[in-house]
Design a protein around this motif. Structure first.
Motif, PDB file in Angstrom:
ATOM      1  N   ALA A 145      -4.633 -14.158   0.048  1.00  0.00           N
ATOM      2  CA  ALA A 145      -4.318 -15.280   0.935  1.00  0.00           C
ATOM      3  C   ALA A 145      -5.333 -16.409   0.778  1.00  0.00           C
ATOM      4  O   ALA A 145      -4.967 -17.590   0.734  1.00  0.00           O
ATOM      5  N   LEU A 146      -6.599 -16.064   0.676  1.00  0.00           N
ATOM      6  CA  LEU A 146      -7.642 -17.090   0.560  1.00  0.00           C
ATOM      7  C   LEU A 146      -7.587 -17.790  -0.796  1.00  0.00           C
ATOM      8  O   LEU A 146      -7.811 -19.004  -0.893  1.00  0.00           O
ATOM      9  N   LEU A 147      -7.277 -17.046  -1.838  1.00  0.00           N
ATOM     10  CA  LEU A 147      -7.211 -17.632  -3.179  1.00  0.00           C
ATOM     11  C   LEU A 147      -5.842 -18.233  -3.490  1.00  0.00           C
ATOM     12  O   LEU A 147      -5.690 -18.927  -4.489  1.00  0.00           O
ATOM     13  N   GLN A 148      -4.843 -17.912  -2.624  1.00  0.00           N
ATOM     14  CA  GLN A 148      -3.466 -18.361  -2.851  1.00  0.00           C
ATOM     15  C   GLN A 148      -2.955 -17.919  -4.217  1.00  0.00           C
ATOM     16  O   GLN A 148      -2.314 -18.675  -4.946  1.00  0.00           O
ATOM     17  N   LYS A 149      -3.252 -16.654  -4.526  1.00  0.00           N
ATOM     18  CA  LYS A 149      -2.792 -16.063  -5.777  1.00  0.00           C
ATOM     19  C   LYS A 149      -1.875 -14.893  -5.468  1.00  0.00           C
ATOM     20  O   LYS A 149      -2.172 -14.071  -4.605  1.00  0.00           O
ATOM     21  N   SER A 150      -0.775 -14.817  -6.197  1.00  0.00           N
ATOM     22  CA  SER A 150       0.211 -13.754  -5.976  1.00  0.00           C
ATOM     23  C   SER A 150      -0.184 -12.478  -6.713  1.00  0.00           C
ATOM     24  O   SER A 150      -0.863 -12.520  -7.746  1.00  0.00           O
ATOM     25  N   LEU A 151       0.276 -11.358  -6.170  1.00  0.00           N
ATOM     26  CA  LEU A 151       0.056 -10.065  -6.803  1.00  0.00           C
ATOM     27  C   LEU A 151       1.363  -9.567  -7.402  1.00  0.00           C
ATOM     28  O   LEU A 151       2.437  -9.851  -6.873  1.00  0.00           O
ATOM     29  N   PRO A 152       1.312  -8.816  -8.501  1.00  0.00           N
ATOM     30  CA  PRO A 152       2.546  -8.237  -9.028  1.00  0.00           C
ATOM     31  C   PRO A 152       3.116  -7.207  -8.059  1.00  0.00           C
ATOM     32  O   PRO A 152       2.358  -6.489  -7.387  1.00  0.00           O
ATOM     33  N   ALA A 153       4.429  -7.123  -7.958  1.00  0.00           N
ATOM     34  CA  ALA A 153       5.065  -6.247  -6.982  1.00  0.00           C
ATOM     35  C   ALA A 153       4.819  -4.775  -7.278  1.00  0.00           C
ATOM     36  O   ALA A 153       4.913  -3.935  -6.376  1.00  0.00           O
ATOM     37  N   ASP A 154       4.496  -4.431  -8.529  1.00  0.00           N
ATOM     38  CA  ASP A 154       4.250  -3.029  -8.862  1.00  0.00           C
ATOM     39  C   ASP A 154       2.789  -2.629  -8.690  1.00  0.00           C
ATOM     40  O   ASP A 154       2.385  -1.535  -9.073  1.00  0.00           O
ATOM     41  N   MET A 155       1.994  -3.509  -8.107  1.00  0.00           N
ATOM     42  CA  MET A 155       0.581  -3.200  -7.861  1.00  0.00           C
ATOM     43  C   MET A 155       0.471  -2.520  -6.492  1.00  0.00           C
ATOM     44  O   MET A 155       0.340  -3.175  -5.464  1.00  0.00           O
ATOM     45  N   VAL A 156       0.578  -1.204  -6.480  1.00  0.00           N
ATOM     46  CA  VAL A 156       0.544  -0.408  -5.244  1.00  0.00           C
ATOM     47  C   VAL A 156      -0.713   0.424  -5.219  1.00  0.00           C
ATOM     48  O   VAL A 156      -1.040   1.069  -6.187  1.00  0.00           O
TER      49      VAL A 156
ATOM     50  N   ASP B 299      -8.427   4.798   3.787  1.00  0.00           N
ATOM     51  CA  ASP B 299      -7.917   4.523   2.440  1.00  0.00           C
ATOM     52  C   ASP B 299      -7.132   3.214   2.369  1.00  0.00           C
ATOM     53  O   ASP B 299      -6.874   2.704   1.283  1.00  0.00           O
ATOM     54  N   SER B 300      -6.721   2.698   3.535  1.00  0.00           N
ATOM     55  CA  SER B 300      -5.929   1.460   3.553  1.00  0.00           C
ATOM     56  C   SER B 300      -6.798   0.214   3.467  1.00  0.00           C
ATOM     57  O   SER B 300      -6.269  -0.894   3.353  1.00  0.00           O
ATOM     58  N   GLY B 301      -8.118   0.381   3.538  1.00  0.00           N
ATOM     59  CA  GLY B 301      -9.010  -0.774   3.526  1.00  0.00           C
ATOM     60  C   GLY B 301      -8.876  -1.619   2.272  1.00  0.00           C
ATOM     61  O   GLY B 301      -8.941  -2.846   2.332  1.00  0.00           O
ATOM     62  N   LEU B 302      -8.657  -0.975   1.132  1.00  0.00           N
ATOM     63  CA  LEU B 302      -8.531  -1.709  -0.127  1.00  0.00           C
ATOM     64  C   LEU B 302      -7.290  -2.602  -0.109  1.00  0.00           C
ATOM     65  O   LEU B 302      -7.337  -3.738  -0.576  1.00  0.00           O
ATOM     66  N   VAL B 303      -6.176  -2.092   0.430  1.00  0.00           N
ATOM     67  CA  VAL B 303      -4.939  -2.877   0.496  1.00  0.00           C
ATOM     68  C   VAL B 303      -5.143  -4.101   1.386  1.00  0.00           C
ATOM     69  O   VAL B 303      -4.715  -5.212   1.063  1.00  0.00           O
ATOM     70  N   ILE B 304      -5.812  -3.897   2.521  1.00  0.00           N
ATOM     71  CA  ILE B 304      -6.073  -5.010   3.450  1.00  0.00           C
ATOM     72  C   ILE B 304      -6.990  -6.040   2.785  1.00  0.00           C
ATOM     73  O   ILE B 304      -6.768  -7.254   2.879  1.00  0.00           O
ATOM     74  N   PHE B 305      -8.017  -5.557   2.076  1.00  0.00           N
ATOM     75  CA  PHE B 305      -8.934  -6.448   1.374  1.00  0.00           C
ATOM     76  C   PHE B 305      -8.193  -7.285   0.335  1.00  0.00           C
ATOM     77  O   PHE B 305      -8.405  -8.500   0.223  1.00  0.00           O
ATOM     78  N   VAL B 306      -7.305  -6.653  -0.434  1.00  0.00           N
ATOM     79  CA  VAL B 306      -6.553  -7.367  -1.462  1.00  0.00           C
ATOM     80  C   VAL B 306      -5.660  -8.425  -0.831  1.00  0.00           C
ATOM     81  O   VAL B 306      -5.538  -9.545  -1.355  1.00  0.00           O
ATOM     82  N   ALA B 307      -5.019  -8.106   0.302  1.00  0.00           N
ATOM     83  CA  ALA B 307      -4.161  -9.080   0.981  1.00  0.00           C
ATOM     84  C   ALA B 307      -4.975 -10.277   1.472  1.00  0.00           C
ATOM     85  O   ALA B 307      -4.547 -11.435   1.337  1.00  0.00           O
ATOM     86  N   LEU B 308      -6.178 -10.026   2.001  1.00  0.00           N
ATOM     87  CA  LEU B 308      -7.049 -11.107   2.481  1.00  0.00           C
ATOM     88  C   LEU B 308      -7.476 -12.008   1.323  1.00  0.00           C
ATOM     89  O   LEU B 308      -7.423 -13.241   1.423  1.00  0.00           O
ATOM     90  N   ALA B 309      -7.913 -11.388   0.219  1.00  0.00           N
ATOM     91  CA  ALA B 309      -8.351 -12.172  -0.938  1.00  0.00           C
ATOM     92  C   ALA B 309      -7.198 -12.975  -1.534  1.00  0.00           C
ATOM     93  O   ALA B 309      -7.369 -14.133  -1.923  1.00  0.00           O
TER      94      ALA B 309
ATOM     95  N   GLY C 274       0.822  -1.201   0.000  1.00  0.00           N
ATOM     96  CA  GLY C 274       0.000   0.000   0.000  1.00  0.00           C
ATOM     97  C   GLY C 274       0.856   1.250   0.000  1.00  0.00           C
ATOM     98  O   GLY C 274       2.076   1.192   0.174  1.00  0.00           O
ATOM     99  N   LEU C 275       0.221   2.376  -0.209  1.00  0.00           N
ATOM    100  CA  LEU C 275       0.913   3.668  -0.228  1.00  0.00           C
ATOM    101  C   LEU C 275       0.161   4.622   0.676  1.00  0.00           C
ATOM    102  O   LEU C 275      -1.064   4.766   0.574  1.00  0.00           O
TER     103      LEU C 275
END
Length: 301
Positions: free
Chosen positions: A290-301, A278-288, A196-197
Motif C-alpha cells: 500500500a505504501l509503495l503502491q505496488k501490486s503483488l502477483p495473485a499466486d503469491m500466497v 504466522d500471519s504477520g508476514l502477510v500483513i507486513f506485505v499488504a502494508l508495504a 495469506g494461507l
C-alpha cells in the motif's frame, strides 16, 4: 435438567454422554461455568441440578465434548479434558455420506420417493463448497433438508408434477446466493492487497488482507484496524507495522511517508479470530504494498 434427563434415558449412572458444540458457548459464560463444573471430577461428584434442585454424583459418567474449533473453547474447559484432534471429512467423503445416508434419511423423514428428486454430483459438491464451511456434515444436512422441504411444498401445492432435478445451475433457485466465495484471483492484485494461507479445522484456507493509505493529520492514530477484537490479531498487526517502520528504508519505503500516512487495515473475510503470529508476514506485505503502491502477483500466497 438435560444431564439428569440423559441419565434417566440411559438407565444407568455410568453412561457415556456426548456434549456437542462446546465451542459455541463463548457467548454464554453461565453455560461455560456449568460445563466446567460438570467436567471437573471434584465438583462433578457433588453436582447439583438447579433446575430439578437435586444433587447427583457425576464422577462415574464419561463425557465426550466435541468442538468444531478448539481455539474457541474456554480455558476452564480445556484444562479439564484430554484433547484429541480428528480431521474433518473431505469433500468426496461428504459426497459419499450424502448418497449413502443423508439423502435416504431425507426421503424417510419427508416421505419422499427416489423418483421425486435427483441430485447431480456437481450440485452436491457446490453445496459443500459454496453453502457450507464445516468439518462435519451438520450444515450440509440442513441445506439438503431445506431443498427437500421445498420439493414437498411444491408437491402439496401441485405445482410440480415431475421429478425435481437439482443441478449446479439451479442451486440459487433452491438455496439463494452462495454464502462463501471460493473464486480464485488471477493476474495481479490491487496495491495494498495480499493473500495469506491459514491452517484451520477445515484444512488450508486462503484469506485476504487489504491496506489503504491516506494523508493524515497530527495526532491521528497512524494504524487503524476496525473490527479487530482479538488480542492476538491486534498484537500481530502492531508488530507488522512496527517492523515495517524499523526496516522501511531497506524495502524502499521513505520514513517520511509512513509518518504522514494513515493506514487502514481490513480483513474482508472476518478472519481476525484466526490471525496468528504466522500471519504477520502477510500483513507486513499488504502494508508495504500500500505504501509503495505496488501490486503483488495473485499466486503469491
Amino acid at each position: 435438567g438435560k444431564i439428569l434427563t440423559a441419565l434417566s434415558l440411559a438407565g444407568a449412572a455410568d453412561p457415556v454422554i456426548v456434549l456437542e458444540g462446546a465451542d459455541k458457548l463463548d457467548a454464554c459464560p453461565a453455560l461455560q461455568k456449568t460445563l466446567s463444573q460438570i467436567l471437573d471430577p471434584a465438583s462433578g461428584k457433588h453436582f447439583i441440578d438447579h433446575y430439578l434442585a437435586a444433587p447427583f454424583d457425576l464422577s462415574r459418567v464419561v463425557f465426550i465434548v466435541t468442538a468444531a474449533d478448539s481455539n474457541q473453547l474456554a480455558r476452564s474447559i480445556t484444562t479439564r479434558v484430554q484433547q484429541f484432534e480428528v480431521s474433518g471429512y473431505t469433500r468426496h467423503e461428504k459426497l459419499a455420506l450424502a448418497r449413502k445416508h443423508l439423502l435416504p434419511r431425507i426421503q424417510e423423514q419427508l416421505q419422499l420417493k427416489p423418483s421425486d428428486f435427483a441430485f447431480e454430483d456437481g450440485a452436491l459438491l457446490e453445496i459443500i463448497e459454496l453453502y457450507t464451511r464445516e468439518a462435519g456434515v451438520g450444515q450440509f444436512w440442513s441445506e439438503l433438508f431445506t431443498i427437500g422441504q421445498k420439493i414437498v411444498k411444491e408437491k402439496v401445492a401441485r405445482t410440480r408434477t415431475r421429478r425435481a432435478k437439482i443441478t449446479p445451475a439451479m442451486l440459487r433457485q433452491w438455496l439463494g446466493q452462495p454464502r462463501f466465495d471460493h473464486a480464485t484471483v488471477q493476474g495481479c492484485l490491487m496495491p495494498g492487497v495480499a493473500i495469506g494461507l491459514i491452517d484451520s479445522e477445515l484444512g488450508g484456507e486462503t484469506f485476504f488482507v487489504e491496506a489503504t493509505c491516506r494523508k493524515g493529520r497530527a495526532g491521528q492514530r497512524r494504524l487503524q484496524v476496525p473490527g479487530i477484537v482479538e488480542p492476538c490479531a491486534t498484537r500481530v498487526t502492531e508488530l507488522a507495522f512496527a517492523f515495517l517502520e524499523s526496516r522501511a528504508e531497506d524495502f524502499g519505503v521513505h520514513l517520511g511517508l509512513i509518518d504522514k500516512a494513515i493506514i487502514h487495515l481490513n480483513f474482508p473475510d472476518g478472519l481476525d479470530r484466526r490471525v496468528s503470529a504466522d500471519s504477520g508476514l502477510v500483513i507486513f506485505v499488504a502494508l508495504a504494498s500500500a505504501l509503495l503502491q505496488k501490486s503483488l502477483p495473485a499466486d503469491m500466497v
